[in-house]
Each structure stands twice: as structure tokens, then as C-alpha cells.
Design a protein around this motif. Structure first.
Motif, PDB file in Angstrom:
ATOM      1  N   ALA A 131       2.726  -2.065   9.974  1.00 30.80           N
ATOM      2  CA  ALA A 131       2.517  -2.147   8.532  1.00 30.80           C
ATOM      3  C   ALA A 131       1.372  -1.249   8.103  1.00 30.80           C
ATOM      4  N   GLY A 132       1.563  -0.596   6.980  1.00 28.93           N
ATOM      5  CA  GLY A 132       0.500   0.169   6.346  1.00 28.93           C
ATOM      6  C   GLY A 132       0.229  -0.409   4.976  1.00 28.93           C
ATOM      7  N   VAL A 133      -1.028  -0.600   4.647  1.00 31.67           N
ATOM      8  CA  VAL A 133      -1.410  -1.200   3.369  1.00 31.67           C
ATOM      9  C   VAL A 133      -2.354  -0.260   2.644  1.00 31.67           C
ATOM     10  N   SER A 134      -2.041   0.042   1.377  1.00 29.12           N
ATOM     11  CA  SER A 134      -2.950   0.821   0.561  1.00 29.12           C
ATOM     12  C   SER A 134      -2.576   0.650  -0.900  1.00 29.12           C
ATOM     13  N   TYR A 135      -3.189   1.467  -1.763  1.00 28.64           N
ATOM     14  CA  TYR A 135      -3.013   1.288  -3.201  1.00 28.64           C
ATOM     15  C   TYR A 135      -1.954   2.212  -3.788  1.00 28.64           C
ATOM     16  N   ASN A 136      -1.282   3.026  -2.954  1.00 32.07           N
ATOM     17  CA  ASN A 136      -0.113   3.767  -3.435  1.00 32.07           C
ATOM     18  C   ASN A 136       0.856   4.009  -2.287  1.00 32.07           C
ATOM     19  N   LYS A 137       2.050   4.496  -2.631  1.00 30.92           N
ATOM     20  CA  LYS A 137       3.125   4.616  -1.653  1.00 30.92           C
ATOM     21  C   LYS A 137       2.813   5.654  -0.578  1.00 30.92           C
ATOM     22  N   PHE A 138       2.265   6.792  -0.984  1.00 37.06           N
ATOM     23  CA  PHE A 138       1.964   7.846  -0.020  1.00 37.06           C
ATOM     24  C   PHE A 138       1.009   7.338   1.059  1.00 37.06           C
ATOM     25  N   LEU A 139      -0.074   6.698   0.646  1.00 38.96           N
ATOM     26  CA  LEU A 139      -1.063   6.223   1.602  1.00 38.96           C
ATOM     27  C   LEU A 139      -0.520   5.090   2.466  1.00 38.96           C
TER      28      LEU A 139
END
Length: 348
Positions: A131-139
Motif C-alpha cells: 500500500a502507498g498512502v499520500s495526498y494525491n494519486k501520483f504520490l
């Protein structure tokens, strides 16, 4: 999901666990659809010619793909996603974006949600996910690839620009191999190099997508998660263990492909107007033939009839065939008809 197809095969067959496995192809021919992490250590990866894969890893085990099983597991995983949010945008059978800003369990932490989803996937399917978590889709996408397998990566706003600056250009989501090579020839090797270029310069060299490159170099991505992203085509293809030369053999394979495409259309409640037939010959020469109709169709028989006509037009393949593929496009979905006010027949 981590090495999804290969992991499903290792889960279902204990004899494959801990061994280098390739799904699809054979030692003699075909293309690898997925590779286990044990195989990846030898440089085996998806889209690699099976013959080369066998050379890199002589003890590689080839397994025939079971796509109905993979689809079933994918649906099971998506059911878990929807326990947390309805804003789910599938990218493929093994990957999806989730927007959990507002979620069904009223959890303020996206990291906790991601870890809980990973745990539930493992408990309910026996498979691991990253899983990757960030504030936009690219990140979020970049983060999901950083610590596989069974990984978890959080990119916070204060760390995003620095991380992107140090990222190799070929690691950018949305920059393929050809574009990466062009950028490298221009001296753009990292995110920091990309950030030095103006938006006008990137548009001049790469077209409209240059605006996307300009933004993501600055860790910016305003795209929303789209739970109802419309597929523009539906298709299926097969590479054969031995080249086919007889019409009856080709038609038999077309029948199977037509049934697979029709099943996916039924699941998506879609109909089509265009059929495209893909033919790859023994020497890897590729030929495509398409036909578009005024009326819509969705049955396996209709798809097969059109594909058979395309196979024979302008003539039957003159050389041995190693791959056949069928795809349908110009799609219309049932929910589109409802929105447009189609009159439905009511059955009592």
C-alpha cells in the motif's frame, strides 16, 4: 497486489512456494504474464519473452494462467475495499486507487485504514498487498511500489518534493520506457532535472502530457479517484504452445476468445459496435483487422461471427500464427442507456 498471478498460483499449489514461477508461456515460446519474486531475482519479469526468461533462470517453472481464478480473487479484494469507501478506481485486476478522505468507518488516519486493508486481504485471501498512502494519486502510486512485497509507504506533504526530486525518471508513473529514453537523451535523469524544465518546453517536446510531467515534478496531481472509470475496450488474447496453420484450429481458438470477451461484456453490462482481430505470426509480425457496425452486439456468437469474417478477409493468414486476440470497442454501457432515457421492456 504483490506478483498477483504468480502469488495466486503459489497459494493454490504448495509445491510452487519458494520457487521461481512464471505465469504464461513455456520454455520454448510465449510471453511471461507475471513472475514470482523468486523469479524476479534472475531478471524475469512480465512481458519478457519466455525463451529469454528460461535462459535467465533455467529452473524457472512455467504455469498456465487461470484468469477466471484471478478475476474471482480480484472481486473478493474489491469487496474489502468497498467496506471502507465507495471511491474505488480499479486500474487492473491487481491494483486500485482508494479515496478514504471520507470513509465508512470514520477513521481519520489513512495509514491505519491501509494497514487494516492489507491485513484483511491476507486473512481472507492468503495473499500479500503493498500500500502507498499520500495526498494525491501520483504520490500514492509511487509509494505503493517502493517497498514491495508486503510493503507500506507513507509520503507526507513535507517529504513529497524532496522524494520526487531524487526519483529516477523511469520510476515516474506515467512515463514509459520510450518517453524515459527520450528524456534521458535530453539530460532529464531525475525528478530534479524534470523540474528545471518549463511547462512550455515539456509541452513542445511531449505534447499535452507535458503539462502532467510539469506538475508531477512538483509533486502536484489534481486528478480525482474515479469509481466509474469507463473502459474504452474489452479484449482477450492467447499465445499458443505451437504455431497454428489450419483454419479449424484458428477458428476453435477464436470461439474460446469470443466467449471470454462476451463474459466480460456481460459482467460490465456493455455492448459494442467494433471488433478488432489481432494476429501475430511466427516471426512476430503483427496484423490487425477491424470492422464497425451500426448496430450493437454483445453475444459470443456475434463476436465470433465477426472475428471469423475478419480472419478470412482479405484472406486467411498465410503464415503460421503464434497469437490471436479479439477486442471490442465503441462500447455502450447499460447505465448510460438508463441515464439517456432508453425505454425498457418490463417482464411480469
Amino acid at each position: 497486489m504483490d506478483a498477483f498471478f504468480a502469488s495466486v498460483e503459489q497459494r493454490d499449489n504448495p509445491e510452487l512456494r519458494g520457487k521461481p514461477v512464471a505465469v504464461g508461456g513455456s520454455k520454448a515460446r510465449g510471453v511471461v504474464a507475471a513472475a514470482s519474486y523468486e523469479a524476479r531475482k534472475y531478471g524475469v519479469h512480465s512481458a519478457l519473452a519466455s525463451k529469454i526468461a528460461a535462459q535467465r533462470c533455467p529452473h524457472l517453472i512455467f504455469v498456465k494462467g487461470r484468469f477466471e481464478v484471478y478475476k474471482a480473487v480480484s472481486r473478493q479484494i474489491r469487496e474489502i475495499f468497498h467496506c471502507y469507501t465507495d471511491l474505488v478506481e480499479p486500474l487492473s485486476l491487481d491494483e486500485a486507487y482508494l479515496d478514504v478522505t471520507e470513509n465508512k468507518i470514520s477513521m481519520p488516519s489513512a495509514s491505519i485504514i491501509a494497514k487494516e486493508i492489507k491485513q484483511r486481504i491476507f486473512e481472507e485471501t492468503g495473499l500479500t498487498a503493498s500500500a502507498g498512502v499520500s495526498y494525491n494519486k501520483f504520490l500514492a502510486k509511487i509509494a505503493s511500489d517502493m517497498n514491495k512485497p508486503d510493503g507500506f509507504t507513507l509520503i507526507t506533504p513535507d517529504k513529497a518534493e524532496q522524494l520526487v526530486a531524487g526519483l529516477q525518471i523511469e520510476k515516474f508513473h506515467g512515463i514509459g520506457r520510450v518517453t524515459a529514453a527520450k528524456m534521458q537523451s535530453m539530460g532529464i535523469l531525475t525528478g530534479a532535472d524534470l523540474r528545471e524544465r518549463t511547462e512550455e518546453e515539456l509541452v513542445r517536446h511531449f505534447g499535452k502530457v507535458g503539462r502532467y510531467y510539469y506538475r508531477v515534478a512538483r509533486a502536484q496531481d489534481e486528478r480525482d479517484v474515479q469509481p466509474h472509470r469507463i473502459r474504452k475496450s474489452i479484449g482477450s488474447e492467447r499465445t499458443f504452445d505451437a504455431d497454428l496453420t489450419e483454419e479449424d484450429d484458428l477458428l476453435e481458438r477464436l470461439q474460446h476468445l469470443s466467449e471470454e470477451v462476451a463474459q466480460d461484456m456481460a459482467r460490465l453490462q456493455a455492448s459494442a459496435k467494433t471488433v478488432t482481430l489481432k494476429i501475430k505470426y511466427f516471426d512476430f509480425t503483427l496484423n490487425t483487422r477491424s470492422k464497425t457496425y451500426l448496430g450493437e452486439f454483445s453475444s459470443a456468437d456475434a463476436i465470433y461471427t465477426i472475428a471469423r469474417e475478419l480472419l478470412r478477409t482479405p484472406q486467411l493468414p498465410a503464415y503460421p500464427v503464434r497469437l490471436l486476440g479479439i477486442s471490442v470497442s465503441s462500447l455502450t454501457y447499460q447505465h448510460d442507456r438508463l441515464r439517456e432515457g432508453y425505454q425498457l421492456t418490463l417482464e411480469l
